[in-house]
Design an enzyme around this catalytic site. Structure first.
Site, PDB file in Angstrom:
ATOM      1  N   SER A 131      19.043 151.148  43.621  1.00 39.80           N
ATOM      2  CA  SER A 131      17.654 150.745  43.780  1.00 39.80           C
ATOM      3  C   SER A 131      17.333 149.435  43.063  1.00 39.80           C
ATOM      4  O   SER A 131      17.853 148.394  43.411  1.00 39.80           O
ATOM      5  CB  SER A 131      16.737 151.878  43.322  1.00 39.80           C
ATOM      6  OG  SER A 131      15.398 151.610  43.622  1.00 39.80           O
ATOM      7  N   HIS A 132      16.491 149.480  42.031  1.00 39.54           N
ATOM      8  CA  HIS A 132      15.960 148.290  41.372  1.00 39.54           C
ATOM      9  C   HIS A 132      16.713 147.921  40.097  1.00 39.54           C
ATOM     10  O   HIS A 132      16.339 146.953  39.424  1.00 39.54           O
ATOM     11  CB  HIS A 132      14.502 148.535  40.984  1.00 39.54           C
ATOM     12  CG  HIS A 132      14.338 149.661  40.007  1.00 39.54           C
ATOM     13  ND1 HIS A 132      14.500 150.988  40.377  1.00 39.54           N
ATOM     14  CD2 HIS A 132      14.069 149.672  38.670  1.00 39.54           C
ATOM     15  CE1 HIS A 132      14.316 151.748  39.315  1.00 39.54           C
ATOM     16  NE2 HIS A 132      14.054 150.985  38.278  1.00 39.54           N
TER      17      HIS A 132
END
Length: 527
Positions: A131-132
């Site tokens: 993800s991030h």
């Protein structure tokens, strides 16, 4: 030891990946697996390998069988992160040897993999992503027809992975390669067409709209051409569209100030109507308005609440716990809706929205302050591109109606209060038990503090509001779902208010020896 150089960054990978054996449980990030796949400048130790990925994939299929979920075909995708291809190959080989048919979807985004399962291209999916998180991380997300698995489901998969059985004599599964970005893009395009021009079914409904996409060098670069440009929008000023797991411009984090400032600069220079920022697998996003306003956290939720409550009057919006009191007032008083705060964690927020709908409460949106959003009309799939399509469609309709005047929209909300967050380390081996004890002790200490009021029916830790003379804001102390810390979040109308609240918090937490408050003391000393 093998040393690899990636664009002036030294990355070290061991020849013997079993050297990094560890308890897989430590890789659990609530409902996802996240780990370190390459060392970095801080010499972080590798803890997620291709062997662990294969073990988890094997355990996932066993878990599905135990839940009476028929799994004969699994779709595998990955974003642009380092070692994604190696992790994917190991996962695929494991599944094939277990007799599972595999569809390799290649470089893709999490919402597209959801689409593949939702349209029955496959029975389940595994997404290789972190993800991030920073460049040296990677991980796995497990998806069934019911959506991504929850915390308890992943717990059970990890238990199976740590205690695997032996299965022999299975016929090897079949393998095929399938591109899913195009059919997923067609789904989003059809949604936008139906939103903007349902009467004439225009195939260029976004003409005269200028959009800046920042894909963060993740896997979502294709949406610029395949979706928005193909519908007539000018996306020529878009940035960081090429997949690059080193993330050379900025971390693929929709809450990153550097990323938002970069997008803000591009939007203003190109005089764009909107800027859209995605994380590496595009399951969340943030925006920058035409006048440079950063739309994330409370501002993002306010914007999408306007859109959703126009379509669903008096409905309920579910968010995580760290949203502001002003946002609740805006949703209720200005928009006529209801704001339901729940525990931090996008999967928790989504499940709570589903629960409310099952009880007959109209809840069209579940959204976390981080930019994770799931809509009832999109089967509560955690989909950053769908969120972007929803906002862009609304702006296009507004542009047609008001000749491009967006100011009234953005002037309806402006949450620019001072806020600060501390992640306080726990001095204990039993993190969860001690964290809960800290929170309950802090709550008890707070009961007799003048000007403070403990919020009843708060689902996440302890939340306190303070009147104007005693901090003029609110705070929440909660257990982190990602790290061995308790998280303190404070919001006030001024820096002075932050200092007043923090001084009192420091006094109360100083009585609890098992929590490290050195960061709070440092902030107070400097301010």
């Amino acid at each position: 030891m093998v040393v690899i150089w990636e664009k002036n960054r030294e990355i070290t990978v061991s020849n013997n990946l079993f050297e990094y054996k560890m308890d897989i449980k430590k890789l659990q990030n609530y409902s996802d697996i996240r780990g370190i796949v390459v060392t970095n400048e801080r010499n972080e130790e590798i803890n997620f390998t291709k062997e662990i990925a294969a073990k988890l994939a094997d355990a996932f299929t066993s878990w599905c069988g135990g839940k009476n979920k028929t799994i004969s075909k699994i779709a595998i995708g990955m974003d642009s992160r380092l070692l994604g291809e190696e992790l994917k190959k190991s996962t695929i080989e494991c599944l094939l040897n277990k007799g599972i048919d595999v569809i390799d979807c290649g470089l893709t985004i999490t919402p597209a993999l959801y689409y593949a399962i939702d349209t029955k291209i496959a029975d389940a999916g595994i997404m290789i992503t972190a993800s991030h998180l920073p460049y040296n991380r990677n991980g796995m997300k497990f998806i069934t027809r019911e959506g991504s698995i929850n915390y308890n489901g992943l717990n059970e998969i990890i238990e199976i992975a740590n205690n695997p059985g032996i299965i022999t004599g299975l016929q090897r599964g079949t393998f095929e390669i399938k591109e899913i970005n195009t059919p997923y893009s067609e789904k989003i395009k059809n949604f936008i067409i139906n939103q903007v021009s349902p009467e004439n079914n225009s195939h260029k409904p976004l003409e005269k709209l200028k959009i800046i996409i920042d894909a963060g060098n993740g896997a979502s670069g294709f949406v610029s051409d395949k979706i928005f440009s193909s519908l007539g929008a000018d996306t020529s000023g878009s940035i960081n569209l090429n997949p690059d797991g080193n993330f050379p411009d900025h971390e693929p984090n929709t809450e990153s100030e550097a990323a938002l400032e970069s997008l803000q600069k591009q939007v203003l220079e190109k005089k764009a109507d909107i800027g859209i920022l995605f994380d590496s697998d595009a399951d969340r996003c943030a925006f920058v308005s035409n006048n440079g306003k950063k739309l994330l956290h409370n501002n993002l939720i306010a914007l999408i609440s306007i859109i959703v409550l126009e379509e669903n009057p008096k409905a309920t919006i579910v968010t995580d716990s760290i949203t502001s009191d002003e946002l609740s007032s805006f949703i209720y008083k200005e928009l006529g809706g209801r704001h339901h705060k729940f525990r931090r964690g996008y999967k928790r927020v989504i499940n709570e929205a589903i629960r409310l709908n099952n009880e007959g409460i109209d809840c069209p949106l579940a959204i976390e302050t981080s930019g994770h959003a799931a809509f009832k009309e999109n089967n509560f799939i955690d989909d950053g591109v769908f969120l972007a399509a929803k906002v862009v469609s609304y702006l296009m309709k507004l542009k047609i109606k008001s000749n491009g005047a967006y100011e009234n929209l953005y002037n309806r909300f402006n949450y620019s209060k001072e806020s600060i967050q501390f992640r306080l380390k726990i001095k204990s081996e039993n993190i969860e038990t001690e964290s809960n004890r800290i929170i309950q002790t802090f709550k008890k200490f707070s009961e007799n503090v003048p000007g403070w009021k403990i919020v009843i029916n708060n689902f996440d830790g302890v939340r306190i509001t303070a009147d104007k003379c005693f901090g003029d804001g609110w705070l929440i102390l909660r257990l982190s779902i990602h790290e061995p810390v308790v998280v303190l979040h404070i919001e006030s109308g001024s820096k002075k208010g932050i200092s007043i609240l923090l001084t009192r918090v420091d006094k109360l937490l100083s009585k609890i020896s098992s929590v490290d408050i050195s960061s709070i003391k440092k902030y107070i000393a400097q301010n």
